[in-house]
Design a protein around this motif. Structure first.
Motif, PDB file in Angstrom:
ATOM      1  N   MET A 204      21.677  20.359 -94.381  1.00 15.17           N
ATOM      2  CA  MET A 204      22.351  20.903 -93.195  1.00 15.17           C
ATOM      3  C   MET A 204      23.528  21.784 -93.607  1.00 15.17           C
ATOM      4  O   MET A 204      23.750  22.848 -93.035  1.00 15.17           O
ATOM      5  N   GLU A 205      24.264  21.347 -94.591  1.00 16.38           N
ATOM      6  CA  GLU A 205      25.404  22.145 -95.051  1.00 16.38           C
ATOM      7  C   GLU A 205      24.927  23.478 -95.618  1.00 16.38           C
ATOM      8  O   GLU A 205      25.531  24.521 -95.361  1.00 16.38           O
ATOM      9  N   ASP A 206      23.815  23.421 -96.352  1.00 16.61           N
ATOM     10  CA  ASP A 206      23.292  24.659 -96.923  1.00 16.61           C
ATOM     11  C   ASP A 206      22.853  25.638 -95.833  1.00 16.61           C
ATOM     12  O   ASP A 206      22.801  26.836 -96.054  1.00 16.61           O
ATOM     13  N   ARG A 207      22.517  25.094 -94.682  1.00 19.06           N
ATOM     14  CA  ARG A 207      22.130  25.958 -93.569  1.00 19.06           C
ATOM     15  C   ARG A 207      23.333  26.426 -92.765  1.00 19.06           C
ATOM     16  O   ARG A 207      23.176  27.006 -91.687  1.00 19.06           O
ATOM     17  N   GLY A 208      24.507  26.095 -93.231  1.00 17.82           N
ATOM     18  CA  GLY A 208      25.704  26.568 -92.561  1.00 17.82           C
ATOM     19  C   GLY A 208      26.201  25.673 -91.433  1.00 17.82           C
ATOM     20  O   GLY A 208      27.007  26.095 -90.615  1.00 17.82           O
ATOM     21  N   PHE A 209      25.720  24.432 -91.397  1.00 18.83           N
ATOM     22  CA  PHE A 209      26.181  23.514 -90.360  1.00 18.83           C
ATOM     23  C   PHE A 209      27.415  22.763 -90.849  1.00 18.83           C
ATOM     24  O   PHE A 209      27.515  22.417 -92.021  1.00 18.83           O
TER      25      PHE A 209
END
Length: 538
Positions: A204-209
């Motif tokens: 999720m973090e890698d997706r910018g969340f």
RNA sequence: GAGGGUGUAGCUCAGCCUGGUAGAGCAGCGGACUUUUAAUCCGUCGGUCCCGAGUUCGAAUCUCGGCACCCUCACCA
């Protein structure tokens, strides 16, 4: 421990052994120990060449011979204990595995010099540290040949049977602290769960969340249709609810200008418990501004596929980059292929042989199938009648799905999806899709409603529905969140949202049949609460 | 909520149908043993048979009630 409680004979014996270790100069409950390595790593240090060199040197090695075998210091629980007189064998276990330790009267002379005596006074279940050369015995078992042995923690409670292990399901849930070290399967599943969650967080973090934390104690429990747990705050004299969903707060964050947010945390629902339901459960809920239902379906599909690939590689590190197929019971679930998509209406027609728009037929069918419900069918609205049929366990739409193919059901009727934005093409259909795997609902997806007037109307509709015909218990959880409407009035960008049941996904990925097997401490009724008087056992 | 199952030594279990007063293995205790692998060998201790009531000369066993857990179904996102 209750002071005057008579101790069991086996515990009394263990206390004597603890005192014996103390009188040998050991601290029975240990002390800081530096330089420990995981048991798996100690095993990996084994060097056949070094072993051979020691063999070649024979019993009386030449002057200046340096033992080339690596030294390791490990800590673990005593799983097996074989006392051969002047040589004691034991098997230590930590979270990485087991290793055999040999404690010989002749060789275990390091530390305070009493390691061998400690080995003699050791009980199964004790925690020890051992340091020595990593070698192999005649029979080929990798062994730490102890030069030092030290006490780390006494086990006063007799451990489970050494071969059969702890079988009693109730005790396994109640005493996870025993289950975890005595059943490697339990440790494996529950640590894998933790790593899956960490992996999802990174995805999720890698997706910018942005990961956020929103209130669990709420003055209004909204965001889902479920009964909340009620509690009370003394300082403010305020009734509070444990949250049933973080949704309404996460959406407020979109209003605040955070474009991609997610939360992985507990929700609490005051309902029954079974193989798929625990009163507190973990949900990954995510909202993406300027996305829609399709956006978040793609997000979930990629997320689940990534988690599945991770599990497969964790189970079978050598596996190539072929498919991603994981077992769940008798099923073999393929996560590599694009997830299936099938429409609600199509499924309905496939299940019943007529269109869901044929409401009269649907009413007749429901009345026929559920004689008990016949009286109420007349008062139900069309969508509820259709959905009641759709969700029928045996004949309904969900039962028509291929459980071994992750599948999105799309095109839900708007009438049963009150918080969802109706499709622009066909307002009777909601922009909603539910992911099913192995017959279990894993994650709903929505194009979120962001028109404050429509939202307010839907809230009111729900409240009206609550008053009509529903029981008091059901209506209590339906609330009108004024501040949420105010937030929408400030302006929430269009968004896609999803909520993924983490426990259920972990069940499916780790091939566990019940949700309790993927929860460290599942809810249990208190022990010993029988009318004969509570028995104090701990 | 309904139906079914389970509950016996610290642990894993047998005994229950067909009532006669409690068994095994492991663990424990005493002894022997410096290459064992669920070590072995000799000896030995250990019970609220889940709780309560009933039937019976006699109940772990049969009956009723209760408790906990498991399974199926129902309810419930």
């Amino acid at each position: 421990m209750i002071p005057d409680e008579p101790t069991h004979e086996l515990e009394a014996q263990r206390r004597r052994n603890r005192d014996a270790a103390a009188s040998l100069g050991f601290e029975p409950y240990g002390r800081r120990t530096d330089g420990l390595i995981p048991i798996a790593r100690a095993r990996g240090m084994y060097d056949p060449g070094a072993d051979a060199a020691v063999q070649a040197a024979g019993r009386s090695p030449p002057a200046g011979f340096v033992d080339p075998r690596p030294r390791a210091r490990v800590a673990g629980r005593v799983m097996l204990h074989r006392d051969n007189g002047k040589l004691v064998w034991m098997n230590l276990r930590d979270d990485t595995g087991d290793v055999q330790v040999a404690v010989s009267q002749k060789d275990c002379t390091g530390g305070n010099g009493r390691g061998f005596d400690l080995a003699k006074a050791t009980d199964l279940g004790d925690v020890l540290t051992a340091a020595g050369r990593v070698t192999r015995t005649r029979t080929g078992e990798i062994t730490v040949w102890a030069e030092e042995l030290d006490a780390a923690a006494k086990c006063l409670v007799p451990p489970p049977e050494k071969h059969a292990g702890l079988h009693d399901i109730e005790i396994r849930y109640r005493r996870r602290y025993v289950d975890l070290w005595s059943n490697p399967e339990t440790l494996g599943v529950l640590t894998l769960r933790s790593r899956i969650v960490a992996r999802m967080r990174r995805f999720m973090e890698d997706r910018g969340f942005l990961e956020v934390e929103t209130p669990m104690l709420q003055t209004l429990a909204g965001g889902a249709a479920a009964r909340p747990f009620v509690t009370h705050m003394n300082a403010l004299g305020l009734p509070l609810f444990m949250r049933i969903a973080p949704e309404l707060y996460l959406k407020r964050l979109l209003v605040g200008g955070l474009p991609r947010v997610f939360e992985i945390n507990r929700n609490f629902r005051n309902e029954g418990l079974d193989k798929q339901h625990n009163p507190e459960f973990t949900m990954l809920e995510a909202y993406q501004a300027f996305g829609d239902v399709e956006t978040v379906m793609e997000l979930t599909e990629s997320l689940v596929r990534d988690a599945a690939a991770f599990v497969r590689s964790a189970r079978d590190p050598g596996a190539g980059d072929g498919g991603i197929v994981l077992p769940f019971g008798d099923l073999r679930i393929d996560y590599a292929r694009p997830f299936e998509r099938v429409g609600y209406g199509d499924l309905f027609a496939r299940a019943y042989g007529f269109e869901m728009t044929d409401v009269a037929r649907a009413r007749a069918e429901l009345a026929r199938m559920r004689p008990g419900l016949a009286a109420t069918v007349g008062r139900m609205d069309d969508a509820s009648v259709v959905n009641e049929l759709f969700e029928d366990k045996e004949r309904g739409g969900e039962a028509r799905l291929d459980p071994s193919r992750p599948t999105f059901i799309t095109g839900y009727p708007s009438a049963i999806s009150p918080l969802t934005r109706p499709s622009r093409v066909n307002p009777a259909i909601a922009d909603r899709a539910d992911l099913f795997i192995a017959g279990m609902e894993i994650a709903p997806h929505y194009t979120e409603l962001n028109d404050p007037d429509v939202q307010a109307a839907k809230f009111r509709e729900q409240l009206r529905g609550a008053d009509a015909g529903k029981s008091d218990e059901e209506s209590t959880f339906r609330t009108f969140d004024e501040d949420f409407i105010r937030a929408l009035k400030v302006g929430m960008p269009p968004a896609g949202g999803m909520g993924l049941g983490v426990d259920r996904l972990v069940m499916i990925l780790t091939d566990q049949r019940t949700i309790r097997d993927v929860i460290l401490f599942p809810l249990m009724r208190p022990e010993g609460a029988s009318p004969g008087g509570p028995s104090e056992r701990e």
